[in-house]
Design a protein around this motif. Structure first.
Motif, PDB file in Angstrom:
ATOM      1  N   GLU A  21      11.856  13.925  -6.168  1.00  0.00           N
ATOM      2  CA  GLU A  21      13.057  13.410  -5.503  1.00  0.00           C
ATOM      3  C   GLU A  21      12.731  12.931  -4.081  1.00  0.00           C
ATOM      4  O   GLU A  21      13.197  11.873  -3.641  1.00  0.00           O
ATOM      5  N   LEU A  22      11.916  13.696  -3.375  1.00  0.00           N
ATOM      6  CA  LEU A  22      11.524  13.289  -2.017  1.00  0.00           C
ATOM      7  C   LEU A  22      10.687  12.008  -2.040  1.00  0.00           C
ATOM      8  O   LEU A  22      10.882  11.117  -1.211  1.00  0.00           O
ATOM      9  N   ILE A  23       9.770  11.917  -2.983  1.00  0.00           N
ATOM     10  CA  ILE A  23       8.947  10.710  -3.109  1.00  0.00           C
ATOM     11  C   ILE A  23       9.834   9.504  -3.379  1.00  0.00           C
ATOM     12  O   ILE A  23       9.666   8.438  -2.766  1.00  0.00           O
ATOM     13  N   ILE A  72       0.811  -1.226   0.000  1.00  0.00           N
ATOM     14  CA  ILE A  72       0.000   0.000   0.000  1.00  0.00           C
ATOM     15  C   ILE A  72       0.844   1.276   0.000  1.00  0.00           C
ATOM     16  O   ILE A  72       0.657   2.127  -0.868  1.00  0.00           O
ATOM     17  N   PRO A  73       1.799   1.446   0.923  1.00  0.00           N
ATOM     18  CA  PRO A  73       2.536   2.727   0.927  1.00  0.00           C
ATOM     19  C   PRO A  73       3.307   2.979  -0.371  1.00  0.00           C
ATOM     20  O   PRO A  73       3.175   4.048  -0.972  1.00  0.00           O
ATOM     21  N   CYS A  74       4.085   2.000  -0.804  1.00  0.00           N
ATOM     22  CA  CYS A  74       4.876   2.197  -2.027  1.00  0.00           C
ATOM     23  C   CYS A  74       3.988   2.285  -3.262  1.00  0.00           C
ATOM     24  O   CYS A  74       4.293   3.019  -4.197  1.00  0.00           O
ATOM     25  N   GLY A  75       2.892   1.545  -3.280  1.00  0.00           N
ATOM     26  CA  GLY A  75       1.971   1.605  -4.407  1.00  0.00           C
ATOM     27  C   GLY A  75       1.350   2.980  -4.549  1.00  0.00           C
ATOM     28  O   GLY A  75       1.260   3.517  -5.652  1.00  0.00           O
ATOM     29  N   ARG A  76       0.948   3.544  -3.431  1.00  0.00           N
ATOM     30  CA  ARG A  76       0.375   4.899  -3.472  1.00  0.00           C
ATOM     31  C   ARG A  76       1.423   5.925  -3.857  1.00  0.00           C
ATOM     32  O   ARG A  76       1.145   6.871  -4.597  1.00  0.00           O
ATOM     33  N   LEU A  77       2.643   5.743  -3.387  1.00  0.00           N
ATOM     34  CA  LEU A  77       3.710   6.653  -3.779  1.00  0.00           C
ATOM     35  C   LEU A  77       4.031   6.516  -5.269  1.00  0.00           C
ATOM     36  O   LEU A  77       4.336   7.506  -5.934  1.00  0.00           O
ATOM     37  N   ALA A  78       3.944   5.310  -5.796  1.00  0.00           N
ATOM     38  CA  ALA A  78       4.189   5.111  -7.232  1.00  0.00           C
ATOM     39  C   ALA A  78       3.146   5.847  -8.069  1.00  0.00           C
ATOM     40  O   ALA A  78       3.476   6.485  -9.072  1.00  0.00           O
ATOM     41  N   VAL A  79       1.891   5.779  -7.655  1.00  0.00           N
ATOM     42  CA  VAL A  79       0.837   6.509  -8.368  1.00  0.00           C
ATOM     43  C   VAL A  79       1.064   8.014  -8.212  1.00  0.00           C
ATOM     44  O   VAL A  79       0.909   8.776  -9.180  1.00  0.00           O
ATOM     45  N   VAL A 106      11.567   8.372  -0.214  1.00  0.00           N
ATOM     46  CA  VAL A 106      10.668   7.656   0.697  1.00  0.00           C
ATOM     47  C   VAL A 106      10.430   6.234   0.185  1.00  0.00           C
ATOM     48  O   VAL A 106      10.454   5.272   0.954  1.00  0.00           O
ATOM     49  N   MET A 107      10.232   6.090  -1.121  1.00  0.00           N
ATOM     50  CA  MET A 107      10.023   4.758  -1.692  1.00  0.00           C
ATOM     51  C   MET A 107      11.241   3.868  -1.452  1.00  0.00           C
ATOM     52  O   MET A 107      11.105   2.699  -1.094  1.00  0.00           O
ATOM     53  N   GLU A 108      12.433   4.426  -1.621  1.00  0.00           N
ATOM     54  CA  GLU A 108      13.656   3.660  -1.397  1.00  0.00           C
ATOM     55  C   GLU A 108      13.784   3.283   0.076  1.00  0.00           C
ATOM     56  O   GLU A 108      14.159   2.158   0.406  1.00  0.00           O
ATOM     57  N   GLU A 109      13.463   4.209   0.957  1.00  0.00           N
ATOM     58  CA  GLU A 109      13.516   3.930   2.400  1.00  0.00           C
ATOM     59  C   GLU A 109      12.549   2.808   2.766  1.00  0.00           C
ATOM     60  O   GLU A 109      12.892   1.891   3.518  1.00  0.00           O
ATOM     61  N   LEU A 110      11.333   2.868   2.253  1.00  0.00           N
ATOM     62  CA  LEU A 110      10.356   1.808   2.520  1.00  0.00           C
ATOM     63  C   LEU A 110      10.812   0.471   1.951  1.00  0.00           C
ATOM     64  O   LEU A 110      10.630  -0.570   2.560  1.00  0.00           O
ATOM     65  N   ARG A 111      11.427   0.519   0.773  1.00  0.00           N
ATOM     66  CA  ARG A 111      11.903  -0.707   0.132  1.00  0.00           C
ATOM     67  C   ARG A 111      13.011  -1.355   0.950  1.00  0.00           C
ATOM     68  O   ARG A 111      13.028  -2.571   1.133  1.00  0.00           O
ATOM     69  N   THR A 112      13.938  -0.547   1.472  1.00  0.00           N
ATOM     70  CA  THR A 112      15.040  -1.114   2.251  1.00  0.00           C
ATOM     71  C   THR A 112      14.546  -1.676   3.583  1.00  0.00           C
ATOM     72  O   THR A 112      15.094  -2.653   4.074  1.00  0.00           O
TER      73      THR A 112
END
Length: 95
Positions: free
Chosen positions: A71-73, A20-27, A76-82
């Protein structure tokens, strides 16, 4: 929350693939990228009198803010992924 209705298909696709978090950030990233394209097109027609070949200052500022937001998004996506991927065990360590 109209965005959840308007982008339901995209949200479902990316939330299923990425969570959910990364998916919403991707959109969100797609929306920011689309906005950048629209602003960029507008910048072609609204050229600066002071600096020919460059868009007017307000368009430059909007593009800078969109680029910074993107860049900020991404960070955050990279942080969530790690955080989602557990670190690999070192050789010789029990699993």
């Amino acid at each position: 929350m109209a965005v959840f209705d308007d982008k339901q298909e995209q949200l479902e696709h990316f939330e299923t693939r990425m969570g959910i978090p990364c998916g919403r950030l991707a959109v969100t990233m797609d929306l920011v990228t689309d906005a950048m394209a629209l602003v960029g097109q507008h910048g072609v027609y609204c050229q600066s009198q002071r600096w020919p070949g460059k868009p007017v200052m307000d368009i430059q500022m909007v593009m800078k803010n969109l680029t910074d937001a993107k860049e900020l998004i991404q960070s955050v996506m990279e942080e969530l992924r790690t955080k989602a991927v557990p670190p690999a065990a070192s050789p010789g360590e029990p699993r």
